[in-house]
Design a protein around this motif. Structure first.
Motif, mmCIF file in Angstrom:
data_model
loop_
_atom_site.group_PDB
_atom_site.id
_atom_site.type_symbol
_atom_site.label_atom_id
_atom_site.label_comp_id
_atom_site.label_asym_id
_atom_site.label_seq_id
_atom_site.Cartn_x
_atom_site.Cartn_y
_atom_site.Cartn_z
ATOM 1 N N GLU A 200 0.820 -1.102 0.011
ATOM 2 C CA GLU A 200 0.083 -0.072 0.122
ATOM 3 C C GLU A 200 0.961 1.408 -0.145
ATOM 4 O O GLU A 200 0.529 2.331 -0.675
ATOM 5 C CB GLU A 200 -1.008 -0.065 1.227
ATOM 6 C CG GLU A 200 -2.000 -1.101 1.265
ATOM 7 C CD GLU A 200 -2.829 -0.891 -0.123
ATOM 8 O OE1 GLU A 200 -3.227 0.262 -0.504
ATOM 9 O OE2 GLU A 200 -3.618 -1.871 -0.536
ATOM 10 N N GLN A 201 1.829 1.274 0.713
ATOM 11 C CA GLN A 201 2.871 2.292 0.899
ATOM 12 C C GLN A 201 3.606 2.664 -0.434
ATOM 13 O O GLN A 201 3.503 3.727 -1.125
ATOM 14 C CB GLN A 201 3.884 2.033 1.802
ATOM 15 C CG GLN A 201 5.032 3.543 1.964
ATOM 16 C CD GLN A 201 5.753 2.913 3.208
ATOM 17 O OE1 GLN A 201 5.742 1.935 3.712
ATOM 18 N NE2 GLN A 201 6.864 3.952 3.344
ATOM 19 N N PHE A 202 3.912 1.619 -1.230
ATOM 20 C CA PHE A 202 4.800 1.799 -2.663
ATOM 21 C C PHE A 202 3.443 2.307 -3.552
ATOM 22 O O PHE A 202 3.737 3.165 -4.142
ATOM 23 C CB PHE A 202 4.966 0.460 -3.113
ATOM 24 C CG PHE A 202 6.559 0.154 -2.835
ATOM 25 C CD1 PHE A 202 7.296 0.942 -3.551
ATOM 26 C CD2 PHE A 202 7.031 -0.854 -1.920
ATOM 27 C CE1 PHE A 202 8.898 0.778 -3.251
ATOM 28 C CE2 PHE A 202 8.274 -0.938 -1.575
ATOM 29 C CZ PHE A 202 9.332 -0.063 -2.145
ATOM 30 N N THR A 203 2.369 1.655 -3.631
ATOM 31 C CA THR A 203 1.454 1.965 -4.591
ATOM 32 C C THR A 203 0.870 3.528 -4.449
ATOM 33 O O THR A 203 0.745 4.284 -5.212
ATOM 34 C CB THR A 203 0.048 1.071 -4.246
ATOM 35 O OG1 THR A 203 0.711 -0.197 -4.500
ATOM 36 C CG2 THR A 203 -0.783 1.385 -5.476
ATOM 37 N N ALA A 204 0.625 3.956 -3.063
ATOM 38 C CA ALA A 204 0.272 5.248 -2.460
ATOM 39 C C ALA A 204 1.140 6.311 -3.238
ATOM 40 O O ALA A 204 1.135 7.395 -3.757
ATOM 41 C CB ALA A 204 -0.082 5.319 -1.326
ATOM 42 N N TYR A 205 2.814 5.909 -2.879
ATOM 43 C CA TYR A 205 3.782 6.844 -3.312
ATOM 44 C C TYR A 205 3.688 7.177 -4.810
ATOM 45 O O TYR A 205 3.817 8.393 -5.142
ATOM 46 C CB TYR A 205 4.958 6.181 -2.744
ATOM 47 C CG TYR A 205 6.188 7.030 -2.981
ATOM 48 C CD1 TYR A 205 6.659 7.980 -2.449
ATOM 49 C CD2 TYR A 205 7.199 6.534 -3.838
ATOM 50 C CE1 TYR A 205 7.752 9.055 -2.624
ATOM 51 C CE2 TYR A 205 8.308 7.331 -4.396
ATOM 52 C CZ TYR A 205 8.492 8.378 -3.460
ATOM 53 O OH TYR A 205 9.795 9.328 -3.838
ATOM 54 N N LEU A 206 3.497 5.809 -5.658
ATOM 55 C CA LEU A 206 3.676 5.987 -7.182
ATOM 56 C C LEU A 206 2.443 6.902 -7.433
ATOM 57 O O LEU A 206 2.369 7.670 -8.401
ATOM 58 C CB LEU A 206 3.857 4.682 -7.514
ATOM 59 C CG LEU A 206 5.194 3.991 -7.462
ATOM 60 C CD1 LEU A 206 5.194 2.713 -7.728
ATOM 61 C CD2 LEU A 206 6.289 4.813 -7.795
ATOM 62 N N ARG A 207 1.532 6.301 -6.967
ATOM 63 C CA ARG A 207 -0.003 6.923 -7.491
ATOM 64 C C ARG A 207 0.053 8.608 -7.345
ATOM 65 O O ARG A 207 -0.443 9.478 -8.004
ATOM 66 C CB ARG A 207 -1.219 6.282 -6.698
ATOM 67 C CG ARG A 207 -2.725 6.926 -7.388
ATOM 68 C CD ARG A 207 -3.735 6.032 -6.576
ATOM 69 N NE ARG A 207 -3.654 6.169 -5.281
ATOM 70 C CZ ARG A 207 -3.360 5.241 -4.302
ATOM 71 N NH1 ARG A 207 -3.252 4.202 -4.779
ATOM 72 N NH2 ARG A 207 -3.455 5.303 -3.116
ATOM 73 N N ASP A 208 0.462 8.947 -6.110
ATOM 74 C CA ASP A 208 0.589 10.374 -5.848
ATOM 75 C C ASP A 208 1.437 11.132 -6.728
ATOM 76 O O ASP A 208 1.153 12.165 -7.206
ATOM 77 C CB ASP A 208 0.849 10.644 -4.383
ATOM 78 C CG ASP A 208 -0.109 10.299 -3.475
ATOM 79 O OD1 ASP A 208 -1.413 10.040 -3.910
ATOM 80 O OD2 ASP A 208 0.264 9.997 -2.002
ATOM 81 N N PHE A 209 2.555 10.461 -7.048
ATOM 82 C CA PHE A 209 3.506 11.102 -7.910
ATOM 83 C C PHE A 209 2.875 11.390 -9.268
ATOM 84 O O PHE A 209 3.130 12.182 -9.969
ATOM 85 C CB PHE A 209 4.806 10.202 -8.102
ATOM 86 C CG PHE A 209 5.731 10.629 -8.992
ATOM 87 C CD1 PHE A 209 6.591 11.894 -8.832
ATOM 88 C CD2 PHE A 209 5.980 10.134 -10.348
ATOM 89 C CE1 PHE A 209 7.520 12.186 -9.899
ATOM 90 C CE2 PHE A 209 6.883 10.317 -11.324
ATOM 91 C CZ PHE A 209 7.566 11.507 -11.029
ATOM 92 N N ILE A 210 2.352 10.272 -9.791
ATOM 93 C CA ILE A 210 1.491 10.310 -11.087
ATOM 94 C C ILE A 210 0.613 11.685 -10.889
ATOM 95 O O ILE A 210 0.509 12.388 -12.247
ATOM 96 C CB ILE A 210 1.009 9.083 -11.603
ATOM 97 C CG1 ILE A 210 2.059 8.035 -11.776
ATOM 98 C CG2 ILE A 210 -0.071 9.177 -12.530
ATOM 99 C CD1 ILE A 210 2.651 8.233 -13.184
ATOM 100 N N VAL A 211 -0.031 11.525 -10.138
ATOM 101 C CA VAL A 211 -1.291 12.663 -9.986
ATOM 102 C C VAL A 211 -0.689 14.026 -10.083
ATOM 103 O O VAL A 211 -1.064 15.005 -10.951
ATOM 104 C CB VAL A 211 -2.246 12.350 -8.800
ATOM 105 C CG1 VAL A 211 -2.982 13.721 -8.681
ATOM 106 C CG2 VAL A 211 -3.001 11.084 -8.859
ATOM 107 N N ALA A 212 0.365 14.522 -9.205
ATOM 108 C CA ALA A 212 1.195 15.588 -9.278
ATOM 109 C C ALA A 212 1.844 15.776 -10.485
ATOM 110 O O ALA A 212 1.878 16.915 -11.056
ATOM 111 C CB ALA A 212 2.240 15.556 -8.282
#
Length: 493
Positions: A200-212
């Motif tokens: 969950e930590q990895f996925t949230a980190y990558l997802r937030d980066f993609i959105v920004a």
């Protein structure tokens, strides 16, 4: 062209010679003190530092002096004679020196320290805030250009340095982190059960980066497209003028024009990283794809891990519940029914029928129509019996079919003859034609365009040549209109 980068680097010799451990220890101490703002060191300080280690218990001051002189020859150290606190003539004759590490040595040791902290895996990160900072710096640069360069050159130089500092960190950190995610060690770690904790930590980190990234990158791309090229060049010239105004004894290595062109190339690299080059995909798009692929790969790994856990899950409680259920039944018939529901039929027969009534995969078997299957005897010499049949004379039907075909062709030829005007059929001037006439004309054009001389023999014996004119036309038929190139069909016979 400057070819200084082709020369050997003498300053790096201390890393690979026989007594490398001695030279490395000396220069590491010099680098550490340089970072603490202590520039010049006496040999006594270096000797006291080295004697703390077991490897230097037999090390003498004479050997230290020889090593220092060798490092001076390799331009790793800069020697400076100390004349301020001389008490005797003998001390002056001995030429008491203080030493300072050279700029090359500082950068080499700094790089080695970074490599030591790197370890065996890639580092890096995907910092979403760096894109915001880069955008803010570019906005500041745009405002300076639009305001007619009213800011001081010092401020413009600061904006330029901040812009490319953020850009370099984005490139380096994102490339290293993507390499880290694609490494072999990462694949092995993903397959371990401990990865589920960090999923969950990895996925949230990558997802937030993609959105920004998607939010800010579009603003950066729009800004880069709107910045005028002459304004950017003027901004770079102001930055170069400021840097050349900084007093240095050795003077500038490159001329003003060379510095401007060098910084223009750097600016083009930034623009191409976001906008692409010559229609090719930009590095920004590639980074987005790599990050999305990393998220998909993690999702697949988590799914496989979940399936593996489900496969090896103990069914002991389920079987105990079924055993109690079976033991509570009163008759064997009820036990057979429960067994059929739980385990299925033990002696099943598979019947195959050739029935493809529907392609709907969700359609149930009882919704299909029954099919007939002819069972043949399993005998080696079995042959199907054939009933004798009478020969039917179909000559009349053949003659009628041929007559109808020839009449249709005769009718078609008459209709085509009516379209001929002055030895040619001009498609642009044709009235509304029948669908079969349109198909015939298009068939002639297709055959003719496949030949080099654009000439073809038709089914009714005509020899025609297709000529293409400029523009497009509308060919009208009874079943619709067709926009096509302007063709003319010339009859040669």
């Amino acid at each position: 062209m400057d070819t200084s980068w082709l020369k050997p680097i003498t300053e790096a010799k201390y890393l690979v010679v026989d007594n490398a451990y001695r030279y490395r220890a000396i220069l590491r101490y010099f680098y550490t003190q340089h970072e603490r703002m202590r520039q010049y060191l006496f040999p006594e300080e270096v000797y006291a530092f080295l004697k703390q280690f077991d490897e230097f218990q037999d090390y003498t001051e004479e050997e230290l002096q020889q090593d220092l002189e060798q490092l001076v020859k390799w331009r790793n150290l800069i020697a400076r004679q100390e004349t301020g606190h001389i008490r005797t003539i003998e001390e002056f004759k001995k030429k008491r020196f203080r030493y300072q590490c050279s700029p090359y040595t500082v950068e080499i040791e700094r790089m080695i320290r970074a490599l030591e902290q790197l370890g065996e895996t890639f580092g890096g990160s995907l910092e979403k805030t760096r894109f915001d900072r880069l955008y803010a710096s570019l906005v500041r640069m745009e405002s300076i250009i639009h305001d007619g360069f009213a800011e001081k050159r010092e401020e413009m130089n600061q904006v330029w340095e901040e812009t490319f500092d953020y850009f370099k960190k984005i490139i380096q950190n994102s490339a290293d982190y993507i390499a880290y995610l694609n490494g072999e060690n990462m694949e092995e770690r993903m397959m371990s059960d401990s990865f589920l904790v960090y999923k969950e930590q990895f996925t949230a980190y990558l997802r937030d980066f993609i959105v920004a990234l998607q939010k800010t990158s579009m603003q950066i791309e729009k800004l880069l497209e709107d910045l005028p090229e002459d304004g950017v060049r003027r901004f770079i010239e102001e930055v170069v003028a400021y840097q050349l105004a900084i007093p240095r004894f050795e003077g500038a290595i490159l001329s003003r024009e060379q510095l401007v062109e060098e910084k223009l190339d750097t600016w083009r690299s930034l623009s191409e990283w976001f906008l692409g080059r010559n229609g090719h995909e930009s590095e920004l798009s590639f980074l987005q794809k790599q990050t999305n692929e990393a998220i998909r790969r993690m999702t697949r790994v988590v799914q496989r891990l979940g399936e593996r856990h489900h496969h090896f899950r103990s069914r002991k409680k389920d079987y105990l519940h079924l055993a109690k259920w079976f033991s509570s039944l009163e008759t064997i018939e009820e036990a057979h029914k429960l067994s059929a529901v739980v385990f299925g039929c033990f002696h099943t027969k598979h019947i195959v029928a050739e029935n493809d009534a529907t392609e709907n995969m969700y359609r149930d078997i009882w919704e299909e129509q029954p099919a007939e299957w002819l069972v043949k005897p399993r005998v080696r010499h079995y042959r199907e019996k054939k009933k004798p049949e009478a020969m039917i004379d179909l000559r009349k039907e053949k003659e009628e079919t041929m007559a109808a075909y020839l009449a249709a062709k005769q009718q078609e030829e008459e209709e085509l003859t009516q379209l001929i005007n002055d030895g040619k059929i001009v498609l642009q001037e044709l009235p509304v034609v029948a669908p079969h006439i349109r198909k015939t004309l298009l068939g002639w054009i297709a055959k003719a365009m496949g030949r080099e001389d654009r000439t073809v023999q038709t089914e009714n014996g005509w020899k025609v040549k297709v000529v293409q004119r400029e523009g497009t036309i509308i060919l009208k038929a009874e079943d619709g209109t067709l926009m096509m190139p302007n063709y003319e069909i010339h009859l040669l016979d």
